[in-house]
Design a protein around this motif. Structure first.
Motif, mmCIF file in Angstrom:
data_model
loop_
_atom_site.group_PDB
_atom_site.id
_atom_site.type_symbol
_atom_site.label_atom_id
_atom_site.label_comp_id
_atom_site.label_asym_id
_atom_site.label_seq_id
_atom_site.Cartn_x
_atom_site.Cartn_y
_atom_site.Cartn_z
ATOM 1 N N ASP A 92 0.053 -6.787 -3.405
ATOM 2 C CA ASP A 92 -1.538 -6.434 -3.118
ATOM 3 C C ASP A 92 -1.944 -5.854 -4.327
ATOM 4 N N ASN A 126 -2.641 -0.972 12.576
ATOM 5 C CA ASN A 126 -2.740 0.213 11.756
ATOM 6 C C ASN A 126 -4.126 0.700 12.188
ATOM 7 N N GLU A 149 -2.190 1.375 4.345
ATOM 8 C CA GLU A 149 -3.135 2.140 3.625
ATOM 9 C C GLU A 149 -3.012 3.771 4.034
ATOM 10 N N ARG A 194 0.924 -1.029 0.064
ATOM 11 C CA ARG A 194 0.119 0.050 -0.115
ATOM 12 C C ARG A 194 0.902 1.236 0.027
ATOM 13 N N HIS A 243 -6.708 -10.086 -4.469
ATOM 14 C CA HIS A 243 -5.796 -8.668 -3.896
ATOM 15 C C HIS A 243 -4.670 -8.860 -4.828
ATOM 16 N N TRP A 246 -4.510 -16.622 5.360
ATOM 17 C CA TRP A 246 -5.425 -16.154 6.117
ATOM 18 C C TRP A 246 -6.835 -17.103 6.332
ATOM 19 N N ASP A 255 -7.236 -14.355 1.514
ATOM 20 C CA ASP A 255 -8.393 -13.550 2.018
ATOM 21 C C ASP A 255 -8.798 -12.603 1.315
ATOM 22 N N TRP A 268 -0.808 -2.737 8.330
ATOM 23 C CA TRP A 268 -1.324 -2.369 6.992
ATOM 24 C C TRP A 268 -1.259 -1.025 6.805
ATOM 25 N N TYR A 309 -4.248 -5.472 15.142
ATOM 26 C CA TYR A 309 -4.092 -4.805 13.892
ATOM 27 C C TYR A 309 -3.302 -3.156 14.244
HETATM 28 C C1 NAG Z 1 -8.400 -6.309 5.839
HETATM 29 C C2 NAG Z 1 -7.478 -6.971 4.655
HETATM 30 C C3 NAG Z 1 -6.285 -6.023 4.437
HETATM 31 C C4 NAG Z 1 -6.221 -4.647 4.632
HETATM 32 C C5 NAG Z 1 -6.632 -4.549 6.004
HETATM 33 C C6 NAG Z 1 -6.760 -3.342 6.706
HETATM 34 C C7 NAG Z 1 -6.818 -8.727 6.041
HETATM 35 C C8 NAG Z 1 -6.298 -10.366 6.006
HETATM 36 N N1 NAG Z 1 -7.169 -8.294 4.631
HETATM 37 O O1 NAG Z 1 -9.571 -6.173 5.130
HETATM 38 O O2 NAG Z 1 -5.916 -6.446 3.071
HETATM 39 O O3 NAG Z 1 -5.176 -3.853 4.687
HETATM 40 O O4 NAG Z 1 -8.059 -5.071 6.391
HETATM 41 O O5 NAG Z 1 -7.635 -2.263 6.167
HETATM 42 O O6 NAG Z 1 -6.358 -8.143 6.732
#
Ligand code: NAG
Length: 751
Positions: free
Chosen positions: A187, A419, A468, A158, A261, A375, A325, A466, A417
């Motif tokens: 991705d 992020n 993004e 990302r 992805h 996943w 996933d 993650w 997570y």
């Molecule tokens: C999930 C997605 C990931 C994304 C993350 C945060 C997984 C296994 N898949 O939907 O690609 O970056 O949330 O938005 O986590």
């Protein structure tokens, strides 16, 4: 005899003293398995702290760290004051070590290099020099990890992070005794790994026109969206990084996402996309594109096997992560090749086709003596026994996998997570949805739903990053720290300490981060309101949890708390409807966030219900009674399909009011319902409509909860049915037009 008694007594006293626990915890994270402090401390000039070691790298790394953190260096000596010794001792567990600070020496012993490395990390934290002298407590430590897989994941697709940043990330892992780096290399938004046989993967797939993820979504970022944005790792880079990691006892698990992805790969090589499926673009925003490999073409598998062969050449570790996933499967259903494959393989639907896909890749990996990990979606359709599963949509996938005999790594999005932001500051980068240091630290890492005989299948825990909404490395650091301390301790230490103890150790460690120039995430003033409903007694116990020890103030009538509001002193029982608001105040009297929860003891409170279309495992609304648990705010989420539930009131009940609540947040792919209908029934077979709504879809960037209240003349019924139709897919005006839409509800209120 007197003498003997005296000696025995004094030995007893000594032991009692060191075991009584009146010694405060040492400032160590992750906390060692066994710490025995003895009386007194060693005070020694830094210059006297010479070091000898059976492994040079341990000292090289320690010296590099000590230089940065404390501006001190240990001098090499043949027979050092500090000794790192490799010993042939089978009683020391894998990655374990023993460390003893005695008056004449500091001795670290291990059976393998990794143990010496970790012993050095513990020693590093014990050293605290003042005026050229170091003070070390006399202590003896026996230590080894709780889990073999102590992971950190990093998404470099990302946004791109260069070789030095990856090395820095690995350094942060090593200092926290983490040993598994899950490298998310590809991705929809980019392919970052050089593959010699398919050069376009990085020539084309590593670049997009814009940095994307529009600047207003990415806080504090001011990037000109004019030049190509991207980057990739050459195979030489990767070899260098793999070696760098290995020195630090870190195994890299590369992730090559499939079958979904995969837009970046498919823009570079459209021939592996379904024919006539249309044009793909490399994505510049969050979310999932339609880019899925064609499961019908043989050439797809040839391509993936070639890619995986080069990947295996680069990464010597046991596991290869294949993603798996969030695969949109519409292109498969419309593709003659995929249909043909389904026929040949006896796949009844598109889900079984994904299962075929994963199985085939798995066989290939196994043939090359590697294990597949993916996943939790890869569980659908069955897996070979050796495959391992990463539980990310909550813990349900982990429970299912462990019970089926698969090894599992727990990485539930809440709270693992990273992020997700860890406080409510408007400047914090990352996804909304708070996940605090305390959430990470106190989360039960091995789900109690796994039967005791299968719990050994949980081989570890991992936090995911993650990227993004984190384009710069400073954003990563902010979100990593201090939460990485929590995941590290959960992964390593056999026992989780009291929150206050951990919080104190984290606070004592923060100045060190400052010395390293790291801006760590601010610890929140968040108050979590935990509700434990008691369905039988129509009541609920409320407990507030915060990170900071500051006083919590609250109200029950929805008014804004002030420092004159009720002070929270411990869990309390509530038996009447309430709108709770709670917060902590900063020293300047302001607050960052007011937590709130509405609790309604309505007629369907704690009544069982059946959902016609299952909710997603990660959006269960807080459990079995998610839609009837009496509190608002925690949602049940269903993808694409209606939320269609029938509540069993248990006996004929007089009903004159129904209110169901739905979220409308189109930019998160969550849409309010197209239609809502309420029906009542006496026998569960014949239903009669009592109210309906046709709200229509709003074209806007809102994030709201909408109520659908209906009053009608009192009717006796045992069953209440709510049917809320989903918009199905994101409408044409939406950035993710055609993508599956979500329907979210937090409660159905019946009166
Ligand atoms: C999930 C997605 C990931 C994304 C993350 C945060 C997984 C296994 N898949 O939907 O690609 O970056 O949330 O938005 O986590």
């Amino acid at each position: 005899i007197k003498q003997l008694i005296a000696t025995t007594m004094s030995i007893f006293l000594l032991v009692a003293c060191s075991e009584k626990g009146d010694n405060p915890m040492l400032n160590l994270i992750p906390y060692p398995a066994e710490v025995n402090q003895e009386k007194g401390e060693l005070k020694i000039d830094v210059a006297m702290l010479s070091v000898s070691s059976d492994d040079d790298f341990v000292v090289t790394l320690l010296n590099k760290q000590l230089k940065a953190e404390q501006n001190i260096q240990l001098a090499h000596a043949e027979d050092g004051f500090v000794k790192f010794k490799l010993v042939n001792d089978a009683t020391i567990p894998a990655e374990g070590y023993r460390l003893k600070v005695a008056p004449k020496q500091v001795l670290i012993e291990a059976a393998e290099k990794s143990g010496l490395l970790y012993g050095a990390q513990t020693l590093r934290q014990l050293l605290s020099p003042e005026n050229g002298r170091v003070v070390l407590p006399y202590v003896s430590i026996k230590d080894s990890p709780r889990f073999a897989w102590r992971g950190m994941h990093f998404d470099v697709s990302r946004h791109f992070f260069d070789v030095d940043e990856i090395k820095q990330f690995l350094d942060y892992m090593a200092m926290n005794k983490l040993n598994t780096f899950h490298w998310h290399l590809v991705d929809d938004q980019a392919w970052r790994l050089e593959i010699k046989k398919y050069p376009k993967l990085t020539e084309v797939g590593a670049w997009r026109e814009n940095v994307g993820f529009t600047a207003n979504q990415v806080k504090g970022l001011n990037v000109q969206n004019t030049e190509a944005y991207g980057g990739y790792y050459t195979q030489a880079d990767v070899r260098e990084i793999v070696a760098y990691a290995a020195e630090r006892n870190i195994t890299i698990v590369p992730e090559i996402e499939l079958p979904g992805h995969s837009a970046a790969a498919l823009v570079a090589y459209p021939e592996y996309y379904c024919n006539n499926a249309g044009e793909l673009e490399i994505w510049e925003q969050a979310g999932v594109s339609a880019g899925v490999y064609c499961a019908g073409k043989e050439t797809t598998f040839q391509f993936l096997e070639d890619v995986l062969s080069e990947t295996m050449d680069l990464f010597p570790g046991e596991f290869i992560h294949i993603g798996g996933d969030e695969t949109p499967k519409d292109t498969w259903l419309a593709c003659p090749d995929c249909r043909q494959r389904m026929k040949e393989e006896g796949a009844h639907d598109e889900h079984e086709l994904q299962s075929y896909f994963v199985h085939r890749i798995e066989k290939f990996l196994n043939k090359h003596n590697r294990r597949l990990i993916g996943w939790d979606e890869i569980l659908d359709g069955g897996l070979a026994q050796s495959a391992a599963v990463m539980s990310w949509r909550g813990v349900a996938g982990g429970v299912k996998a462990a019970e089926a005999g698969h090894d599992v790594v727990m990485t539930p999005m809440f709270p693992y997570y990273f992020n997700h932001t860890q406080n409510h500051l408007s400047t914090s980068p990352g996804h909304p949805g708070i996940s605090t240091l305390r959430d990470v630290y106190t989360f039960p890492s091995i789900p109690t739903d796994i039967s005791p005989e299968n719990r050994h299948h949980v081989i570890g825990v991992q936090a995911n990053m993650w990227s993004e909404y984190m384009p710069e490395f400073k954003h990563i650091e902010y979100n990593l720290f201090p939460r990485v301390f929590a995941i590290a301790e959960v992964a390593w230490s056999p026992v989780i300490s009291e929150w206050d103890d951990f919080y104190a150790r984290v606070n004592n460690t923060l100045p060190l981060l400052e010395k390293l120039g790291v801006k760590a995430g601010d610890i929140s003033y968040h108050v979590r309101i935990n509700v434990e409903p008691d369905y039988e007694n129509k009541s609920a116990t409320l407990a507030f949890v915060s990170e900071r020890p500051n006083t919590i103030f609250y109200t029950k009538d929805g008014s804004t708390p002030t420092t004159r509001s009720t002070v929270y002193r411990g869990p309390f029982v509530l038996a009447e409807d309430a709108h709770i608001k709670a917060c902590q105040f900063k020293e300047d009297g302001t607050t960052t966030f007011i937590s709130e929860k509405e609790i309604i003891f309505h007629k369907a409170f704690g009544k069982p219900y059946v959902l016609k279309y299952a909710h997603a495992p990660q959006y269960d609304g807080g459990g079995k009674y998610g839609l009837t648990n009496g509190f608002l705010g925690v949602e049940v989420g269903v993808e694409e399909k209606p939320i269609d539930l029938t509540i069993d009131m248990g006996e004929p009940t007089e009903i004159s009011y129904i209110n169901s609540r739905f979220k409308n947040a189109p930019m998160s792919w969550v849409f309010g319902p197209k239609k809502v209908r309420y029906e009542l029934s006496e026998d569960g077979t014949t239903f009669k409509e009592v109210a309906s709504f046709e709200p229509g879809v709003t074209e806007s960037d809102v994030n709201e909860i909408v109520d659908y209240p209906a009053e009608f003349s009192a009717t006796k019924a045992r069953y209440v049915r709510i049917i809320a139709e989903s918009v199905g897919t994101c409408p044409a005006w939406h950035p993710a037009a055609g993508g599956k839409a979500w329907l979210f509800s937090d409660e159905v209120i019946v009166k």
